[in-house]
Design a protein around this motif. Structure first.
Motif, short mmCIF file in Angstrom:
data_model
loop_
_atom_site.label_atom_id
_atom_site.label_comp_id
_atom_site.label_asym_id
_atom_site.label_seq_id
_atom_site.Cartn_x
_atom_site.Cartn_y
_atom_site.Cartn_z
N LYS A 278 13.57 3.72 -5.09
CA LYS A 278 14.64 3.25 -4.27
C LYS A 278 15.42 4.45 -4.12
N ALA A 279 16.02 4.84 -3.02
CA ALA A 279 16.83 5.93 -2.80
C ALA A 279 17.67 5.37 -1.58
N GLY A 280 19.01 5.11 -1.56
CA GLY A 280 19.64 4.81 -0.66
C GLY A 280 18.96 3.54 0.09
N ASN A 281 18.69 3.43 1.57
CA ASN A 281 18.02 2.46 2.12
C ASN A 281 16.58 2.61 1.93
N ASN A 282 15.99 3.63 1.62
CA ASN A 282 14.58 3.86 1.61
C ASN A 282 13.94 3.25 0.15
N ARG A 283 12.90 2.71 0.57
CA ARG A 283 11.99 2.00 -0.57
C ARG A 283 10.55 2.29 -0.30
N SER A 284 9.95 2.73 -1.46
CA SER A 284 8.44 3.04 -1.41
C SER A 284 7.81 2.43 -2.56
N LYS A 285 6.56 1.90 -2.44
CA LYS A 285 5.85 1.34 -3.55
C LYS A 285 4.57 2.34 -3.63
N GLY A 286 4.16 2.44 -4.83
CA GLY A 286 2.75 3.24 -5.19
C GLY A 286 1.88 2.62 -6.15
N GLY A 287 0.66 2.67 -6.19
CA GLY A 287 -0.18 2.25 -7.37
C GLY A 287 -1.44 2.76 -7.22
N ALA A 288 -2.31 2.98 -8.19
CA ALA A 288 -3.32 3.62 -8.10
C ALA A 288 -4.12 3.12 -9.51
N THR A 289 -5.47 2.68 -9.07
CA THR A 289 -6.50 2.19 -10.11
C THR A 289 -7.69 3.11 -10.05
N GLY A 290 -8.25 3.24 -11.11
CA GLY A 290 -9.42 4.24 -11.33
C GLY A 290 -9.24 5.41 -12.01
N PRO A 291 -10.40 6.20 -12.16
CA PRO A 291 -10.34 7.53 -12.96
C PRO A 291 -10.24 8.33 -11.72
N GLY A 292 -9.20 9.55 -12.36
CA GLY A 292 -8.70 10.57 -11.58
C GLY A 292 -7.89 10.07 -10.24
N GLN A 293 -7.46 8.94 -10.26
CA GLN A 293 -6.58 8.37 -9.04
C GLN A 293 -5.12 8.58 -9.31
N GLY A 294 -4.42 8.62 -8.40
CA GLY A 294 -2.96 8.64 -8.56
C GLY A 294 -2.17 8.54 -7.16
N CYS A 295 -0.85 8.78 -7.09
CA CYS A 295 -0.25 8.61 -5.71
C CYS A 295 0.71 10.00 -5.82
N LEU A 296 1.17 10.30 -4.66
CA LEU A 296 2.31 11.06 -4.37
C LEU A 296 3.10 10.53 -3.47
#
Length: 175
Positions: free
Chosen positions: A111-129
């Motif tokens: 959360k930053a000001g009015n911005n909201r973002s969700k991320g999630g990753a499952t599995g080997p070598g996985q991720g989020c930017l």
């Protein structure tokens, strides 16, 4: 009998004798009395132990969440945690809440000001930017290279990657 008939039986006997000698030589084994006996073959055990996964991520700032207060850190996260750091473009402070961490799994919300973002990753070598900008944010999740993300103009970049034994690697980079 003619000569031709006499030669055939001899040729056949000679060929048969040669084949017998070759077969006997190919099938026999000789052992030196000083040789060790052959090692018996064993069957695999019934219990299966999975191959170990990659080692836990090693982070430059360890597990110190306060290292992220300046929006430039690399930490290992082993449980849900909340981080605060400056948001980009003078929009105040950003809050990153890691909500779930486990083997090959990470989920978080920013959360930053009015911005909201969700991320999630499952599995080997996985991720989020996640990219935080003054006028919006965005996510990209999937296979990630194990390298630190590059700073982006007027943005805070958050990288979260999974590991086999539970800890996740969290990197925050600002310009």
């Amino acid at each position: 009998m003619n000569k031709r008939t006499r030669k055939r039986p001899r040729a056949g006997l000679t060929t048969l004798a040669a084949l017998t000698a070759l077969t006997t030589a190919a099938c026999s084994t000789t052992h030196d009395p000083n040789d060790e006996p052959p090692t018996p073959r064993t069957r695999p055990t019934t219990s299966h132990h999975p191959a170990p996964g990659p080692p836990s991520p090693s982070a430059a700032d360890g597990t110190d969440v306060s290292a992220c207060a300046d929006a430039d850190c690399e930490i290992t996260v082993t449980k849900p945690v909340t981080l605060h750091f400056p948001a980009q473009g003078g929009s105040g402070r950003a809050t990153l809440s890691v909500t779930e961490v486990g083997p090959y799994k990470i989920e978080y919300e920013v959360k930053a000001g009015n911005n909201r973002s969700k991320g999630g990753a499952t599995g080997p070598g996985q991720g989020c930017l996640t990219y935080l900008r003054a006028h919006g944010s965005g996510n990209s999740c999937g296979p990630l290279a194990p390298t630190r993300p590059s700073p982006q103009p007027d943005a805070v970049v958050i990288q979260a990657t999974t590991s086999a034994d539970g800890p996740a690697l969290l990197r925050i980079v600002s310009s």
